[in-house]
Design an enzyme around this catalytic site. Structure first.
Site, short mmCIF file in Angstrom:
data_model
loop_
_atom_site.label_atom_id
_atom_site.label_comp_id
_atom_site.label_asym_id
_atom_site.label_seq_id
_atom_site.Cartn_x
_atom_site.Cartn_y
_atom_site.Cartn_z
N ILE B 32 0.72 -1.23 0.09
CA ILE B 32 -0.01 0.01 -0.02
C ILE B 32 0.90 1.14 0.12
O ILE B 32 0.31 2.39 -0.29
CB ILE B 32 -0.83 0.05 1.12
CG1 ILE B 32 -0.23 -0.26 2.52
CG2 ILE B 32 -2.28 -0.84 0.88
CD1 ILE B 32 -1.37 -0.17 3.76
N GLY B 35 7.92 3.93 2.26
CA GLY B 35 8.55 5.17 2.84
C GLY B 35 9.93 5.09 2.80
O GLY B 35 10.68 4.26 1.85
N MET B 37 12.34 4.25 4.75
CA MET B 37 13.12 3.14 5.43
C MET B 37 12.30 1.89 5.22
O MET B 37 13.02 0.88 5.27
CB MET B 37 12.71 3.41 6.96
CG MET B 37 13.46 2.60 7.81
SD MET B 37 13.71 3.14 9.36
CE MET B 37 12.06 3.50 10.03
N VAL B 40 5.23 -0.69 3.27
CA VAL B 40 4.05 -0.91 3.99
C VAL B 40 2.88 -1.85 3.23
O VAL B 40 2.58 -1.53 2.12
CB VAL B 40 2.94 0.36 4.60
CG1 VAL B 40 2.06 0.06 5.73
CG2 VAL B 40 4.17 1.25 5.21
N LYS B 55 4.66 -3.15 8.16
CA LYS B 55 5.64 -2.41 7.72
C LYS B 55 7.11 -3.19 7.90
O LYS B 55 7.34 -3.56 9.00
CB LYS B 55 6.07 -1.02 8.55
CG LYS B 55 7.01 -0.16 8.01
CD LYS B 55 6.75 1.30 8.75
CE LYS B 55 7.70 2.31 7.84
NZ LYS B 55 7.83 3.59 8.40
N ASP B 147 7.94 14.79 11.60
CA ASP B 147 7.69 14.69 10.11
C ASP B 147 6.23 14.91 10.13
O ASP B 147 5.44 14.25 9.23
CB ASP B 147 8.17 13.37 9.53
CG ASP B 147 8.22 13.46 8.26
OD1 ASP B 147 8.10 14.34 7.44
OD2 ASP B 147 8.35 12.37 7.62
#
Lengths: 123, 345
Positions: B32, B35, B37, B40, B55, B147
């Site tokens: 979905i 990111g 890192m 997900v 994640k 963030d």
């Protein structure tokens, strides 16, 4: 401000203003004091009733309708009494503004009056 | 010779990147989001028969630093139990050594998409207040988000507002001790130079750069954060991001420039945004609660602390607040005049 106190104050102020406008009717000027006192008392009574209603029923349309009805009934009671000097009845001049004052107090108590503080349930 | 189409190649590549969840209680469903890192996915928890968001680090055999960061992110989330913060369910390691964690799968829209359907400014402000609640809670627990941006806020189908992606969070102090997190509180500050990760839309993508000092999203990141002054970051850095977020909610831009044809921003709201996004941290709101209080006062038709009103501003605000009542009194007076005129005709 709580709803009853707001109704009381607003009813009294608007009632006094309502009575004061009788000054523009020259034939009743000699009775101005009585008219203002009576109109203020009518406003106080209406304000208390409308304030208590607002405390029990939380609904803007019902509050406005109740205010309108109370204002109209109290004004009708006053208008039904003939003027002491002229013997005339002033239905329109008394009932229409009196009803509108009731409507305003009904709106204000629902919209701006503070609900009574609730105490948390205890075991 | 037959060549594979681009679509087939993409499917093969995606398939090869899919993590192998064998040995866990999760069954992979679909990807979905990606990111900085990790990636997900949605997955099904086969024990509890529910969908979760999973994640996972996107590179197998990742060095210990990224692994620690993901574990740390999961532990930060686990420690922040709040209705406005996405809850974490589980953390573990896959067969190939990659760390993963699972969290509540939020069905809904990202804030930037969701507000397209919310035209009313008060409704947008109420959403903002719920974001403030979650951030204030995190601050109270000594955690900075670092963030905050529309892409990291989800709005669920029942109006629930969730602050996501705590991957850049910084621990200031308090209950979230470093031993509990199993990492240095400053672990998000990289020691080794890494290439910058900046996408074409600079306001959308988090930046994690070399020397580990600049982390955040341009447009939403405070000046001190952009300078890499990580050691001196405090909750006022998140307040800057909240100010930019508020500007975005009101104007569609973090910079506070109204969209063509959009509504003119009220002076009080402009002042709140300006105070929150002051360049000097000392000039900003000292904490999230004070900023939220100003927004609440605006919603209640009261004067806000960030804006000194002129008498005309004050009259205008009082008129807006008591408009119907003032109109009723005016109607009463007009009716009185009409009756007098009727009587003296």
């Amino acid at each position: 401000m709580n709803k009853v106190l707001l109704g009381l104050l607003l009813g009294a102020v608007l009632g006094a203003v309502d009575g004061g406008t009788a000054w523009f009717t020259p034939e009743v000027r000699p009775e101005m004091a009585m008219i203002i006192v009576g109109s203020t008392f009518k406003g106080l009574l209406g304000g208390i009733l409308i304030g208590f209603f607002a405390r029990k029923v939380k609904s803007l349309p019902l509050g406005i309708s109740f205010g309108l009805a109370v204002g109209a009934l109290l004004a009708l009671a006053i208008a039904a009494m003939p003027d002491g000097l002229t013997g005339k009845h002033y239905y329109v001049q008394i009932i229409v503004p009196g009803s509108l004052v009731g409507l305003i107090v009904g709106y204000a108590t629902q919209k701006y009056g503070a609900a009574p503080a609730t105490t948390p349930a205890t075991r | 010779m037959n060549f594979l189409s681009d679509q087939a190649l993409k499917r093969l590549r995606d398939g090869a990147e899919m993590p192998d969840l064998a040995g866990t209680r999760y069954r992979l469903l679909e990807r979905i989001a990606r990111g900085g890192m990790g990636v997900v996915y949605t997955a099904e928890d086969e024990n509890l028969r529910r969908r979760v968001a999973l994640k996972v680090l996107d590179v197998p055999g990742t060095d210990g630093e990224l692994r620690n960061r993901l574990i740390r992110e999961a532990r930060v989330l686990a420690a922040l139990e709040h209705p406005g913060i996405v809850p974490v369910h589980d953390v573990g390691t896959l067969g190939d050594g990659r760390v993963f964690y699972t969290m509540k799968f939020v069905e809904g829209n990202r804030l930037d998409k969701f507000i397209e359907s919310v035209a009313s400014v008060p409704d947008r402000l109420r959403i903002f207040l719920r974001i403030c609640d979650a951030v204030a809670f995190a601050h109270a627990r000594g955690v900075l988000h670092r963030d905050l941006k529309p892409a990291n806020i989800m709005v669920g189908p029942f109006g629930e507002v969730l602050v996501m992606d705590w991957g850049l969070a910084k621990i200031l102090r308090g209950e979230l001790s470093s031993s509990m997190l199993g990492a240095d509180p400053e672990a998000t500050v990289f020691d080794k130079p890494k290439p910058a990760n900046i996408a074409s839309d600079p306001t959308e993508t988090s930046v994690v750069t070399g020397h580990g000092t600049v982390m955040g999203t341009p447009g939403y990141m405070s000046p001190e954060q952009a300078r890499g002054d990580v050691e001196h970051l405090d909750m006022r850095s998140d307040i800057y991001s909240l100010g930019a977020l508020l500007q975005f909610l009101l104007t569609g831009q973090p910079g506070g420039v109204s969209l063509p044809g959009g509504p003119r921003l009220d002076k009080s709201l402009t002042a709140i945004c300006a105070k929150a996004t002051e360049a000097a941290p000392a000039e900003r709101y000292p904490n999230v609660q004070e900023m939220a209080l100003d927004v609440s006062r605006y919603l209640d038709g009261l004067a806000v602390g960030a804006h000194r009103e002129s008498i005309f501003d004050r009259a205008g605000r009082l008129y807006r607040r008591y408009r119907f009542f003032i109109l009723l009194i005016a109607a009463y007076l007009a009716m009185r005049v009409l009756i007098l005129l009727f009587m003296h005709r």
